[in-house]
Design an enzyme around this catalytic site. Sequence first.
Site, PDB file in Angstrom:
ATOM      1  N   TRP A   1       3.851   2.761  -4.608  1.00  0.00           N
ATOM      2  CA  TRP A   1       5.286   2.570  -4.772  1.00  0.00           C
ATOM      3  C   TRP A   1       5.647   1.424  -5.706  1.00  0.00           C
ATOM      4  CZ3 TRP A   1       5.957  -2.361  -3.293  1.00  0.00           C
ATOM      5  CH2 TRP A   1       5.208  -2.867  -2.220  1.00  0.00           C
ATOM      6  N   ASN A   2       4.687   0.584  -6.087  1.00  0.00           N
ATOM      7  CA  ASN A   2       5.087  -0.609  -6.843  1.00  0.00           C
ATOM      8  C   ASN A   2       5.336  -0.342  -8.322  1.00  0.00           C
ATOM      9  OD1 ASN A   2       2.262  -0.267  -7.074  1.00  0.00           O
ATOM     10  ND2 ASN A   2       1.973  -2.427  -7.595  1.00  0.00           N
TER      11      ASN A   2
ATOM     12  N   LYS B   1       0.744  13.059  -6.252  1.00  0.00           N
ATOM     13  CA  LYS B   1       1.554  12.711  -5.089  1.00  0.00           C
ATOM     14  C   LYS B   1       2.122  11.308  -5.262  1.00  0.00           C
ATOM     15  CE  LYS B   1       0.875  10.622  -1.210  1.00  0.00           C
ATOM     16  NZ  LYS B   1       2.231  10.075  -0.931  1.00  0.00           N
TER      17      LYS B   1
ATOM     18  N   GLU C   1      -8.094   1.989  -7.835  1.00  0.00           N
ATOM     19  CA  GLU C   1      -7.516   0.728  -8.309  1.00  0.00           C
ATOM     20  C   GLU C   1      -6.817   0.130  -7.109  1.00  0.00           C
ATOM     21  OE1 GLU C   1      -5.310  -2.024  -8.939  1.00  0.00           O
ATOM     22  OE2 GLU C   1      -3.922  -0.680  -9.972  1.00  0.00           O
ATOM     23  N   LEU C   2      -7.378  -0.979  -6.581  1.00  0.00           N
ATOM     24  CA  LEU C   2      -6.990  -1.464  -5.262  1.00  0.00           C
ATOM     25  C   LEU C   2      -6.328  -2.835  -5.363  1.00  0.00           C
ATOM     26  CD1 LEU C   2     -10.227  -0.194  -3.472  1.00  0.00           C
ATOM     27  CD2 LEU C   2      -8.050   1.006  -3.788  1.00  0.00           C
TER      28      LEU C   2
ATOM     29  N   GLU D   1      -3.637 -10.999   0.127  1.00  0.00           N
ATOM     30  CA  GLU D   1      -2.708 -10.404  -0.830  1.00  0.00           C
ATOM     31  C   GLU D   1      -1.389 -10.135  -0.104  1.00  0.00           C
ATOM     32  OE1 GLU D   1      -2.651  -6.845  -4.144  1.00  0.00           O
ATOM     33  OE2 GLU D   1      -3.360  -6.363  -2.135  1.00  0.00           O
TER      34      GLU D   1
ATOM     35  N   GLY E   1      -3.727   1.755  -4.635  1.00  0.00           N
ATOM     36  CA  GLY E   1      -3.096   1.301  -3.404  1.00  0.00           C
ATOM     37  C   GLY E   1      -3.938   0.246  -2.721  1.00  0.00           C
ATOM     38  N   SER E   2      -3.850   0.196  -1.416  1.00  0.00           N
ATOM     39  CA  SER E   2      -4.526  -0.855  -0.662  1.00  0.00           C
ATOM     40  C   SER E   2      -6.029  -0.613  -0.585  1.00  0.00           C
ATOM     41  CB  SER E   2      -3.963  -0.931   0.769  1.00  0.00           C
ATOM     42  OG  SER E   2      -4.429   0.157   1.548  1.00  0.00           O
TER      43      SER E   2
ATOM     44  N   CYS F   1      -0.422  -5.766  -8.122  1.00  0.00           N
ATOM     45  CA  CYS F   1      -1.807  -6.107  -7.828  1.00  0.00           C
ATOM     46  C   CYS F   1      -2.388  -7.067  -8.857  1.00  0.00           C
ATOM     47  CB  CYS F   1      -2.659  -4.841  -7.722  1.00  0.00           C
ATOM     48  SG  CYS F   1      -2.478  -3.727  -9.118  1.00  0.00           S
TER      49      CYS F   1
END
Length: 467
Positions: free
Chosen positions: A140-141, A164, A239-240, A369, A217-218, A273
């Site tokens: 969402w960022n 998605k 990509e976390l 984080e 995401g996380s 991130c």
Amino acid sequence: MRIPSSRYGAAGAFTVLNPATGQPVGEVGLADLAETDAAIERAHRAYPAWRAIAPGDRARLLRSFASVVEAHIDELAALEVANAGHTIGNARWEAGNVRDVLNYYSASPERHFGKQIPVDGGIDVTFHEPLGVVGIIVPWNFPMPIAGWGFAPALAAGNTVVLKPAELTPLTAMRLGELALEAGLPEGVFTVITGKGSVVGDRFVTNPLVRKVCFTGSTEVGKGIMRGCADQIKRVTLELGGKNANIVFDDADLEAAAAAAPGGGLDNAGQDCCARSRILVQENVYDRFLELLQPAVEAFRVKDPSAEDAEMGPMVSARQRDAVAAHLDGADIAFRGQSAAGADWDGGFWLAPAVVLPRSASDPVWAQELFGPVLAVMPFRDEADAIAKANDTEYGLSGSIFSRDVGRALRVARGVESGNLSINSHSSVRYWTPFGGFKQSGLGRELGPDAPDSFSEVKNVFISTTY
């Protein structure tokens, strides 16, 4: 402002809120398992024809897609302001980034070269063959650019894509799906499906027709996706998270480093991130740096994200705001920045920027984080101490080094365990250079000239000349 239509909804609907006001923007249908499988099946059926399109024709279709995005940049930006709370300046850049990434990878179909390898008794050549259906899960960022970083090289390499978006911020992805059809991409080649991660995202992992999953995401969710993909030896790019250092040496231009620090850590309300949320300052200039940082943070414009001069908008949700605010309870806050909260913004998800002084390296504001507008500042002694403190984290995504000594800056850059570093800058991402993390910040690389390779298999063919 027109809200894109949703073709899904068997699992109900989600009310999309404007983060600046907390008011509804619209409702988006949520796909169930059957709708998800149907979308994947359509992409699977579209794949043979898409991979068979001549490279030049696929390139033209991608350029057409880029042109249609260009014609709708203001519309896409307005959707992102309303849906994600991004400032209008950032949102225009993000829509333009989708256009630019499509244009960049439109050159790939005609340049996705194999090799001729010297062998005895014949000729040996390699080909890059597409994988099939690629499932892309977007956070969402940064809903627009991160989507483009996945689907543009995947499509260029000859794959079909099912994307998605996050439940909180689906609107620009949905509109991009409509624009792809307007540009002439065949039905099923690029599909946007709205739904919960526990339904749609999980099905990308378990459906054998999906041959690769790209997830941003996380770290915890990424670990689960990686475990699931292992069952089918399914390719995955992750990509976390990130907890990135901004290292300021005593020979740096302190005024410039302090002026740049808010933009490096507070952009998108710190929901990045790559945010330089940990500021390491050499101890003999630590106090002076804080003196310079305070007016820079206090001047950082937190206001209506649709205002042309806004530098920071709201957080994406009440839940995210409250989670970050909880970490500030009892923290040693040196000073705070502006807040737009008030009569005009009651109900919005606003949080004033904060600069905190961590009590130790285990302090949550330093070690975790937070994903919010919080900068933590800590002193260091020398190069070795700066590198040790920067590396004292499970993450390794991004970071910055400020020094006039290029040799020192390069030594430290080589020592910091991070995938993307900037010297005398906070610029992390260019679509023509690779992007990705070390350690638990991810797996694989996005962007850059080699990105289509990660969406393809290498096939080796030997041709005998002695037969």
